[in-house]
Design a protein around this motif. Structure first.
Motif, mmCIF file in Angstrom:
data_model
loop_
_atom_site.group_PDB
_atom_site.id
_atom_site.type_symbol
_atom_site.label_atom_id
_atom_site.label_comp_id
_atom_site.label_asym_id
_atom_site.label_seq_id
_atom_site.Cartn_x
_atom_site.Cartn_y
_atom_site.Cartn_z
ATOM 1 N N ILE A 91 0.794 -1.011 0.002
ATOM 2 C CA ILE A 91 0.089 0.072 0.089
ATOM 3 C C ILE A 91 0.894 1.149 0.020
ATOM 4 N N GLY A 92 0.504 2.055 -0.827
ATOM 5 C CA GLY A 92 1.442 3.311 -1.091
ATOM 6 C C GLY A 92 1.383 4.502 0.157
ATOM 7 N N ARG A 93 2.543 4.960 0.549
ATOM 8 C CA ARG A 93 2.381 5.706 1.783
ATOM 9 C C ARG A 93 1.341 7.154 1.411
ATOM 10 N N GLY A 94 1.437 7.409 0.128
ATOM 11 C CA GLY A 94 0.487 8.467 -0.218
ATOM 12 C C GLY A 94 -1.197 8.076 -0.185
ATOM 13 N N ASP A 95 -1.401 6.755 0.066
ATOM 14 C CA ASP A 95 -2.752 6.461 0.044
ATOM 15 C C ASP A 95 -3.327 6.743 1.159
ATOM 16 N N LEU A 96 -2.847 7.087 2.253
ATOM 17 C CA LEU A 96 -3.254 7.822 3.359
ATOM 18 C C LEU A 96 -3.195 9.127 3.465
ATOM 19 N N SER A 97 -4.588 9.820 3.681
ATOM 20 C CA SER A 97 -4.326 11.169 3.592
ATOM 21 C C SER A 97 -3.612 11.719 4.708
ATOM 22 N N PRO A 98 -3.030 13.035 4.496
ATOM 23 C CA PRO A 98 -2.269 13.803 5.601
ATOM 24 C C PRO A 98 -2.934 13.855 6.927
ATOM 25 N N ALA A 99 -4.464 14.074 6.899
ATOM 26 C CA ALA A 99 -5.309 14.074 7.927
ATOM 27 C C ALA A 99 -5.374 12.742 8.703
ATOM 28 N N ARG A 100 -5.364 11.711 8.180
ATOM 29 C CA ARG A 100 -5.232 10.451 8.802
ATOM 30 C C ARG A 100 -3.918 10.136 9.409
ATOM 31 N N VAL A 101 -2.761 10.563 8.731
ATOM 32 C CA VAL A 101 -1.417 10.406 9.321
ATOM 33 C C VAL A 101 -1.382 11.212 10.452
ATOM 34 N N ASP A 102 -1.960 12.253 10.498
ATOM 35 C CA ASP A 102 -1.656 13.055 11.755
ATOM 36 C C ASP A 102 -2.470 12.507 12.877
ATOM 37 N N LEU A 154 1.904 1.879 18.126
ATOM 38 C CA LEU A 154 1.440 2.034 16.821
ATOM 39 C C LEU A 154 1.810 3.715 16.360
ATOM 40 N N ALA A 155 1.365 4.702 17.235
ATOM 41 C CA ALA A 155 1.831 5.985 16.858
ATOM 42 C C ALA A 155 3.326 6.341 16.710
ATOM 43 N N SER A 156 4.061 5.492 17.428
ATOM 44 C CA SER A 156 5.789 5.716 17.168
ATOM 45 C C SER A 156 5.863 5.033 15.864
ATOM 46 N N ARG A 157 5.351 4.164 15.394
ATOM 47 C CA ARG A 157 5.798 3.611 13.838
ATOM 48 C C ARG A 157 5.290 4.371 12.962
ATOM 49 N N VAL A 158 4.170 5.198 13.089
ATOM 50 C CA VAL A 158 3.632 6.112 12.218
ATOM 51 C C VAL A 158 4.402 7.118 12.069
ATOM 52 N N LYS A 159 4.937 7.797 13.177
ATOM 53 C CA LYS A 159 5.787 8.859 13.334
ATOM 54 C C LYS A 159 7.163 8.443 12.795
ATOM 55 N N GLN A 160 7.605 7.514 12.654
ATOM 56 C CA GLN A 160 8.886 7.049 12.038
ATOM 57 C C GLN A 160 8.775 6.854 10.364
ATOM 58 N N LEU A 161 7.451 5.888 10.269
ATOM 59 C CA LEU A 161 7.519 5.838 8.686
ATOM 60 C C LEU A 161 6.986 7.259 7.904
ATOM 61 N N TYR A 162 6.452 8.214 8.657
ATOM 62 C CA TYR A 162 6.219 9.552 7.982
ATOM 63 C C TYR A 162 6.953 10.659 8.615
ATOM 64 N N ALA A 163 8.194 10.446 8.866
ATOM 65 C CA ALA A 163 8.917 11.419 9.575
ATOM 66 C C ALA A 163 9.166 12.803 8.559
ATOM 67 N N ASP A 164 9.264 12.453 7.435
ATOM 68 C CA ASP A 164 9.702 13.271 6.375
ATOM 69 C C ASP A 164 8.508 14.245 6.073
ATOM 70 N N ARG A 165 7.364 13.934 6.585
ATOM 71 C CA ARG A 165 6.012 14.603 6.385
ATOM 72 C C ARG A 165 6.030 15.849 7.186
ATOM 73 N N SER A 166 6.692 15.779 8.442
ATOM 74 C CA SER A 166 6.977 16.826 9.459
ATOM 75 C C SER A 166 8.081 17.930 9.405
ATOM 76 N N LEU A 167 7.643 18.621 8.445
ATOM 77 C CA LEU A 167 8.825 19.574 7.960
ATOM 78 C C LEU A 167 9.279 20.198 9.184
ATOM 79 N N ALA A 168 10.566 20.646 9.142
ATOM 80 C CA ALA A 168 11.232 21.408 10.449
ATOM 81 C C ALA A 168 10.364 22.423 10.786
#
Length: 984
Positions: free
Chosen positions: A791-802, A812-826
């Motif tokens: 399943i592509g990372r982009g298939d989850l909307s930003p709202a759902r990732v947050d 589970l929250a920790s895994r998502v933060k690592q998986l989408y670490a680059d979404r959180s721009l500095a």
């Protein structure tokens, strides 16, 4: 020189007063009023400005709330202004107020006032203040916050807390409008703040404790002689509160309709007979809408003549008008420069408000600046009209800039008038001086035919707490020939903590139904301790008055479940159950005993076969299932198995019983009764399997069948759901299958949805994600699939990732933060800076609309596209292009409470995430990112917490580059505001 200056100043003031009086006098000639009445001016500028509320104290002084801030934030020459409360006095007794003193100044957005103990309660969100003049100079020298937390909506012009009225229950009642904040009592710091969303606000002025009750209005609250409450909102002129939601609070298993019900015969589209010329901008807006050049409803091509700014609903309770006007309901329509009158007539347990004046309005003006925003019943028995007298009464934020430029939004902010409507032959009487009345005189005034006198006398009796009133009140409760006085005396006794059982038992047998209704309410606290009271209540099931039986159905819930009580409730259901409100009242009293009442009704000869009977029995089954008490559930099941009703009806009620039960209880119940349920459930499931897969059946029948498949073990129906997910199936069927899969607890669900993911459309993937994220174990499987690349990372909307980053499961929250670490721009401000070029680029509106559909429509709806989950964007252009860009790229910089995301963990283990769209005393409705809503009972919620983040996600720059952002901004800035939906 000094005396010359004073003379010049005095002369200027007199000239200003004379000019103002002349203008006000001209306004009088613009009125058309019902024959037999006339309009009198009692106060105007410069004695006051921008009035929005008033109250008379016990000595006839008028306290007027001034709100000059109205629309000021949209003025071209913005000025830092604040409101005040003025004290107006009639020094010569001619009925016209000639002296004005600023009693309280420097108030932010004041909106209501009430007199108490020589001072004033003043609503000025976020606070409710008590202000008092202790040195007699006519100005308040003490000012304290007694309640705080009322939210004033940003950029809105209508006050949140408004209309403070004295109630029969010795408390002040108020309307809370759109304020959804947490309110607390400052004097009681140990008490928790409570949400007032869609609730009424009541407080005891002696103890400064507050309570919440039914609500749902915008600006205006009315209480009639019998304590019935009415509300209004812009397009809903008269709403009746059908029940007090404290009755729902005692039954956590009951879902109920909103208590505020529109009762005006024509509602918003009641024909109004405007006599003033239509404003240019109003006509122009309608023309543009008719031509499709201006977004928003064209209201059938009309510019006016319908309710769009209903405000100040008030019941006439005076004694100076002919008797037929008593109890009439009045509503201001300031956008149409008129006052509507309705006649209240019985309609079941409720009322209907019918137009009282055929072909005309009770009061209308040819002056477009006449803005009747509130009313008051006066000491003289007449109705007072508060005229804000503004050039523009519409909230300026809802007018598009093109037309707004042609309007002076704060025009008239130095004007304001108070009128009174009197009979043609009315003669002024001396002003009352109730502050000097003895306690005995106050008791006698409870029989006064003018509601102002009764309310004021009752308030003063409560203030004084003089026990010498007790014997006089007891005598009044028995001997008065005026039933309203008998009822009011009972409440006054309660306020003195001297209401005795004998008085109540007598009132329960009063000749007038309304007195019996209030006696039932007052006696509720005694039903457990007094056999005489219990016996009397049980005997009232045969009361001839429907309104008494309606209240009895609520009051019986204060009794413990007994055979006798349940028998009365069952008899009420058979006699009056066709009325939905009576059904609600009965159900509210059955937190316990629903199964017993079901058993009694199910064995009646004709009742189970009637439409009313099936509906009520289904409601009882739902409530019994939700309560999850095995003994009562068994009673309902045994009754169903013996039922002679049609097979389809029997199955429908059984499925309702099952569906309402918590998941674990339901499965245990099905296993335990497998043998006895097999004849029914086997038939139901066999028919459901066939119907769900039958492509020739209407879609609605297939959707019903899919829901019924949820009652089978997953292992027996997985093949059906697998086929329902195939691309050949129509979209509604696929969606229903995905949603229904979320009701199973089996881990195999995750595997089925993930394996079918490649064949799903984007919409179906959103639905599948919602289902997978509803359980922690399934969420883990989804993250596994994303990590594995299936399943592509982009298939989850930003709202759902947050939201996943805030998941209750920390791992589970920790895994998502690592998986989408680059979404959180500095830094968000760096992103905003990178996109400044979009502000200087001329974007393409059509392309921007396409961007909106692709990126934003999952949470927002514009021009018929998208889902209305997030904020209404119709007026977003008023933020300015730079403000819109900042909101898109950095949504968490300023998060309004109503758009914050929450996570609810249910006792079943399911997890719901989204915005809280609505809440009542018993339930919470969550709007999820896919646009669907789910309502859950509070009793089934284990945990609720806010993420602290906006429902709108960060990281949209991943989907929108600078060029595309310019297009989106061009589209959003092209939108026009829909002024018709929010005027006042």
């Amino acid at each position: 020189m000094r005396s010359l200056c004073l003379s010049l100043l005095t002369g200027a003031m007199l000239l200003q007063t004379a000019m103002a009086d002349e203008k006000a006098a001209d306004a009088l000639s613009s009125f058309q009023v019902k024959p037999g009445f006339r309009v009198e001016l009692v106060a105007s500028e410069p004695l006051l400005r921008d009035p929005v509320a008033l109250a008379f104290d016990e000595n006839g002084r008028m306290f007027v709330v001034e709100y000059p801030e109205y629309n000021q934030q949209f003025a071209k020459d913005k000025q830092p202004v604040t409101g005040s409360v003025r004290m107006l006095e009639d020094t010569d007794g001619d009925g016209q107020y000639d002296k004005s003193t600023v009693f309280v100044s420097d108030l932010a957005a004041p909106s209501a006032v009430a007199c108490y103990d020589g001072g004033l309660f003043v609503a000025a969100a976020p606070d409710l203040l008590f202000c008092k003049d202790t040195d007699g100079d006519g100005r308040a020298d003490t000012r304290e916050v007694v309640f705080t937390g009322f939210r004033r909506l940003e950029n809105r012009t209508d006050p949140s807390l408004n209309t403070l009225l004295w109630g029969l229950d010795n408390r002040f009642h108020a309307c809370t409008s759109y304020s959804g904040s947490e309110v607390r009592a400052v004097k009681h710091p140990g008490e928790k703040a409570r949400s007032i969303r869609n609730r009424g606000f009541l407080f005891d002025p002696r103890t400064l404790h507050f309570a919440l009750s039914s609500g749902g209005g915008q600006h205006g609250l009315a209480i009639d002689d019998w304590g019935q409450e009415f509300l209004c909102s812009n397009s809903s002129p008269v709403k009746m509160l059908m029940y007090d939601d404290r009755y729902l609070a005692r039954n956590p298993y009951l879902k109920a309709p909103a208590p505020a019900v529109e009762i005006t015969e024509g509602g918003k589209h009641t024909q109004l007979f405007r006599i003033s010329p239509e404003e240019y901008w109003r006509q122009e807006r309608t023309r543009l809408r008719n031509e499709g050049k201006f977004r928003g409803s064209n209201e059938g091509g009309k510019s006016s003549g319908f309710f769009t700014a209903a405000t100040g609903v008030t019941i006439y309770r005076g004694d100076a008008w002919p008797a037929e006007y008593r109890g009439s309901v009045f509503v201001g329509e300031p956008a149409n420069n008129l006052v509507f009158r309705g006649q209240l007539e019985p309609d079941g347990v409720g009322l209907v408000a019918r137009r009282a004046d055929a072909g005309r309005e009770f009061l209308a003006s040819m002056d477009t600046r006449f803005r009747p925003v509130q009313f008051a019943n006066g000491p003289d028995g007449n109705l007072y009209v508060i005229d804000m007298n503004r050039d523009l009464i519409e909230g300026a934020m809802f007018l598009p800039p093109e037309l707004l430029k042609k309007v002076n939004v704060n025009g008239g902010d130095q004007r304001g008038r108070i009128y009174r409507i009197v009979r043609e032959n009315f003669e002024q009487s001396p002003l009352p001086q109730l502050g000097k009345a003895t306690t005995a005189e106050l008791v006698r005034l409870l029989s006064h035919r003018n509601g102002w006198h009764r309310d004021t006398a009752a308030r003063l009796i409560y203030e004084r707490q003089d026990q010498s009133a007790v014997p006089l009140l007891k005598q009044l409760a028995v001997e008065s020939d005026y039933p309203v006085a008998r009822m009011t005396a009972l409440y006054a006794l309660k306020g003195l903590e001297s209401l005795d059982e004998a008085s109540l038992l007598r009132a329960l047998k009063d000749d007038v139904p309304e007195v019996r209704v209030h006696a039932l309410r007052l006696v509720e606290q005694r039903v457990q301790e007094s056999k005489a009271v219990r016996d009397q209540l049980l005997a009232m099931g045969e009361d001839p008055a429907l309104k008494v039986r309606y209240q009895l159905a609520f009051s019986l819930g204060e009794l413990k479940s007994t055979t006798e009580r349940n028998a009365v409730l069952a008899s009420l259901a058979m006699r009056d159950g066709q009325d939905q409100w009576m059904e609600l009242a009965i159900l509210s009293s059955l937190a316990e005993g629903a199964g017993t009442v079901f058993q009694r009704l199910a064995h009646e000869d004709a009742y189970p076969r009637s439409q009313t009977g099936i509906r009520f029995l289904t409601a009882l089954a739902r409530q019994t299932g939700a309560a999850g008490r095995p003994q009562e559930t068994e009673v309902v099941l045994n009754s169903l198995l013996q039922w002679s009703a049609a097979q389809e009806q029997q199955a429908a009620v059984l499925l309702t019983l099952l569906a309402a039960q918590p998941e674990k209880t339901r499965r245990e119940f099905l296993n335990r009764h497998q043998a006895s349920l097999k004849p029914i459930m086997g038939r139901v499931l066999e028919e459901a399997r066939a119907a769900a897969l039958n492509t020739r059946l209407p879609v609605n029948q297939r959707l019903t069948a899919i829901k019924r498949l949820g009652f089978a073990p997953y292992a027996e129906v997985w093949d059906v759901f697998s086929e329902l997910l195939e691309p050949q199936q129509v979209n509604p069927v696929q969606v229903a299958a995905i949603v229904q899969l979320g009701q199973f607890p089996d881990q195999e669900i995750a595997a089925l949805l993930i394996s079918g993911w490649p064949k799903m459309t984007p919409e179906l993937r959103t639905k599948a994600a919602e289902t997978l994220l509803s359980r922690a174990a399934w969420s883990g499987a989804l993250i596994d699939a994303i990590e594995a690349g299936s399943i592509g990372r982009g298939d989850l909307s930003p709202a759902r990732v947050d939201l996943l980053k805030q998941h209750p499961d920390k791992r589970l929250a920790s895994r998502v933060k690592q998986l989408y670490a680059d979404r959180s721009l500095a830094r968000r401000d760096e992103v905003v800076q990178q996109y400044q070029s979009a502000l200087k680029t001329n974007g393409d509106v059509a392309s921007g609309k396409a961007v909106f559909k692709k990126v934003c429509s999952a949470c927002h709806r514009l021009e018929g596209v998208g889902t209305a989950v997030g904020a209404d964007l119709k007026a977003i252009r008023d933020r300015g292009k730079a403000g819109v860009l900042l909101h898109i790229l950095d949504p968490n910089r300023e998060v309004k409470p109503q758009y914050m995301s929450y996570t609810l963990v249910l006792e079943s283990g399911q997890v719901l995430s989204g915005m809280i769209a609505d809440e009542s005393v018993n339930s919470i409705t969550v709007r999820k990112p896919d646009g669907t809503s789910t309502t859950v009972l509070r009793i089934n919620i284990e945990e609720i917490r806010s993420s602290g983040l906006s429902f709108m996600p960060e990281g949209l720059e991943k989907q929108i580059d600078q060029r595309t952002m310019a297009d989106l901004l061009a589209y959003l800035m092209s939108l026009q505001a829909n002024a018709a939906n929010a005027v006042n």
